[in-house]
Design an enzyme around this catalytic site. Structure first.
Site, PDB file in Angstrom:
ATOM      1  N   SER A 170       0.848  -1.180   0.000  1.00 15.98           N
ATOM      2  CA  SER A 170       0.000   0.000   0.000  1.00 15.98           C
ATOM      3  C   SER A 170       0.890   1.240   0.000  1.00 15.98           C
ATOM      4  CB  SER A 170      -0.894   0.013   1.233  1.00 15.98           C
ATOM      5  OG  SER A 170      -0.094   0.340   2.359  1.00 15.98           O
ATOM      6  N   LYS A 171       0.238   2.392  -0.006  1.00 14.46           N
ATOM      7  CA  LYS A 171       0.986   3.664  -0.072  1.00 14.46           C
ATOM      8  C   LYS A 171       2.005   3.792   1.067  1.00 14.46           C
ATOM      9  CE  LYS A 171      -1.726   6.645  -2.920  1.00 14.46           C
ATOM     10  NZ  LYS A 171      -3.174   6.418  -2.774  1.00 14.46           N
ATOM     11  N   ARG A 172       1.718   3.143   2.186  1.00 16.52           N
ATOM     12  CA  ARG A 172       2.661   3.219   3.298  1.00 16.52           C
ATOM     13  C   ARG A 172       4.050   2.726   2.891  1.00 16.52           C
ATOM     14  NH1 ARG A 172       2.075  -0.386   7.006  1.00 16.52           N
ATOM     15  NH2 ARG A 172       0.439  -1.542   5.930  1.00 16.52           N
ATOM     16  N   HIS A 173       4.084   1.849   1.891  1.00 13.15           N
ATOM     17  CA  HIS A 173       5.366   1.284   1.467  1.00 13.15           C
ATOM     18  C   HIS A 173       6.056   2.144   0.408  1.00 13.15           C
ATOM     19  CE1 HIS A 173       3.004  -2.306   2.846  1.00 13.15           C
ATOM     20  NE2 HIS A 173       4.081  -2.393   3.589  1.00 13.15           N
ATOM     21  N   GLY A 174       5.483   3.286   0.094  1.00 16.74           N
ATOM     22  CA  GLY A 174       6.079   4.138  -0.942  1.00 16.74           C
ATOM     23  C   GLY A 174       5.217   4.117  -2.186  1.00 16.74           C
TER      24      GLY A 174
END
Ligand code: GLU
Length: 475
Positions: A241-245
């Site tokens: 997800s976006k948390r991973h970049g």
């Protein structure tokens, strides 16, 4: 008799940009179609009108085109096909495979909560299963009559046979109270209507498959083959997800990745061929099969993607990179609109940098010193190399260069050798100050390549600037 022609589809919902996971699904469909001389269809699943936008449709199409995932049919849009769904739902009701449900959302919500509190499966309790007469004043939903008891087996080309107890499922809604059909129903209708032979998609849809299988059967259609692709996880093993970049194809494009590199990386998220890492498009098409797709979730590794990109940057024809780097030169303000480079010169400049540029953004950044009128010195580099001692060598070099006609490799080598000899210094003593003078920093391609591509006038003017800077600092 020959096998039926393979027909597969990529069916994104246009509620966001083309995600890495979506692109991988598209890629595997495309590869399978190309490997089997089949047909690849692009279908836009836009029945969720509140979340689908034209901009996202465009972004998905752009992303696919950029990756070179060309489709043979479509884009087909579900919203253009509403009539087909409505008449099939009518048929299911007539044949008693589906029924109207008049339960209010509040009632269902209350029952769901009660079931949750009692730690029971919060499935629909079948209140309206046997109602024969319409209830006036309520717009009903339509529910599909799922079999009770027994099991449903999903035969999956990747997962093998996966068995589900039918009691896990309730009579799910296939049409909302406003008449719009829901995903599990529409997807079956479309896949049948478009003659799909294989359904290749992310395994977040595996649990929907038993429901879909029963719809196929209720409508009397042949069930296609399924291949559910393993999930893609971030480095912490949670779903990517976006948390991973960056997670959209567009973001990688903007960061200066090459489409072939991204594609090559994506295919390895789930598929392998021995320990080979780099594949041409033709090789992928030839070698792709479900036998080599693993069941285990794949971990997205941005460092590896960067490594593959660097490999593709090195191997790229510089003339192709000329066009590819242009938007990045514009974007970073290194050139302005309407800049018309000497292509041959730019390709030569690129050829000295592509080995050391992992992305197009890095390449554009390095090209700055070839293209810009002047450079700014990185402070440490300036302090270390543009010194009183080097002043002398730079002056000598400037004189030498003024006397040359062309800055070709051999002539430059001779000039450098003579300065080194006269001053009894090693190449580094001369080359580093020259590097800083030319590029502002201490890293650059081979010094003779660098000077040759800069050209006489620019080299002289940069040496002059460096000389003045040293003199200015000494005052
Ligand atoms: N529209 C669905 C999605 O984007 C795809 C469903 C399918 O491939 O069956 O997840």
């Amino acid at each position: 008799m020959s096998d039926k022609q393979v027909r597969v589809r990529f069916a994104p919902s246009p509620t966001g940009f083309l995600h890495i996971g979506g692109a991988r699904t598209a890629l595997f469909n495309w590869l399978y179609a190309r490997n089997r001389n089949g047909v690849f269809v692009l279908r836009i699943e836009d029945t969720d009108r509140s979340r689908s936008t034209e901009d996202y449709i465009e972004a998905i199409i752009d992303g696919m085109e950029w990756l070179g995932l060309d489709w043979d049919e479509g884009p087909v849009r579900q919203t253009d096909r509403m009539d087909i769904y409505t008449s099939a739902i009518k048929r299911l009701i007539e044949e008693d495979r589906a029924y109207y449900c008049y339960c209010s959302p509040e009632e269902l919500d209350r029952k769901r909560k009660e079931a949750q509190q009692a730690k029971k499966n919060p499935r629909y309790d079948g209140t309206c299963r046997d109602i024969k007469e319409p209830v006036s004043g309520i717009d009903p939903v339509v529910r599909f009559r799922m079999p009770q008891g027994g099991a449903t087996i999903v035969e999956d080309l990747i997962r093998g046979n996966v068995s589900y107890d039918n009691d896990m499922f309730d009579d799910f809604i296939i049409a909302r109270s406003d008449g719009t059909p829901t995903y599990n129903f529409v997807v079956v209708m479309d896949d049948v209507d478009m003659g799909m032979t294989h359904i290749i998609r992310g395994d977040d849809h595996l649990n929907n498959t038993p429901k879909q299988i029963h719809i196929y059967e209720a409508l009397g259609y042949t069930v296609p083959k399924f291949a559910h692709l393993p999930m893609i996880l971030g480095s912490d093993k949670s779903r990517l997800s976006k948390r991973h970049g960056a997670t959209s194809v567009q973001a990688y494009r903007e960061m200066g990745y090459l489409p072939e590199a991204l594609l090559n990386y994506l295919v390895r998220l789930g598929w392998s061929y021995g320990d080979q890492e780099v594949f041409s498009r033709e090789e992928l098409i030839e070698k792709f099969s479900f036998d080599n797709v693993g069941k285990a979730a794949a971990v997205f590794n941005p460092d590896k993607l960067l490594w593959i990109n660097a490999e593709y940057m090195k191997a790229r024809d510089p003339d192709v990179l000329v066009d590819e780097v242009m938007p990045f030169l514009l974007e970073s303000g290194i050139v302005s609109d309407g800049w018309k480079p000497d292509r041959e010169w730019l390709a030569m400049a690129i050829s000295t940098l592509q080995e050391r540029s992992k992305t197009l953004v890095e390449l554009a950044g390095s090209l700055r010193y070839y293209i810009a009128d002047s450079v700014e010195y990185e402070e440490k580099a300036r302090a270390k190399f543009l010194t009183e001692e080097s002043l002398h060598y730079l002056v000598e070099l400037k004189k030498g260069i003024e006397s040359l006609k062309d800055l070709d490799h051999e002539v430059l080598e001779e000039l450098f050798a003579s300065i080194m000899e006269r001053n009894d210094i090693k190449l580094k003593k001369l080359a580093q100050p020259v590097r800083v003078a030319m590029t502002g920093d201490t890293k650059s391609p081979g010094i003779f390549d660098l000077l040759g591509i800069m050209g006489k006038d620019r080299v002289i003017s940069r040496l002059e600037n460096a000389i003045n800077s040293i003199k200015g600092a000494g005052k």
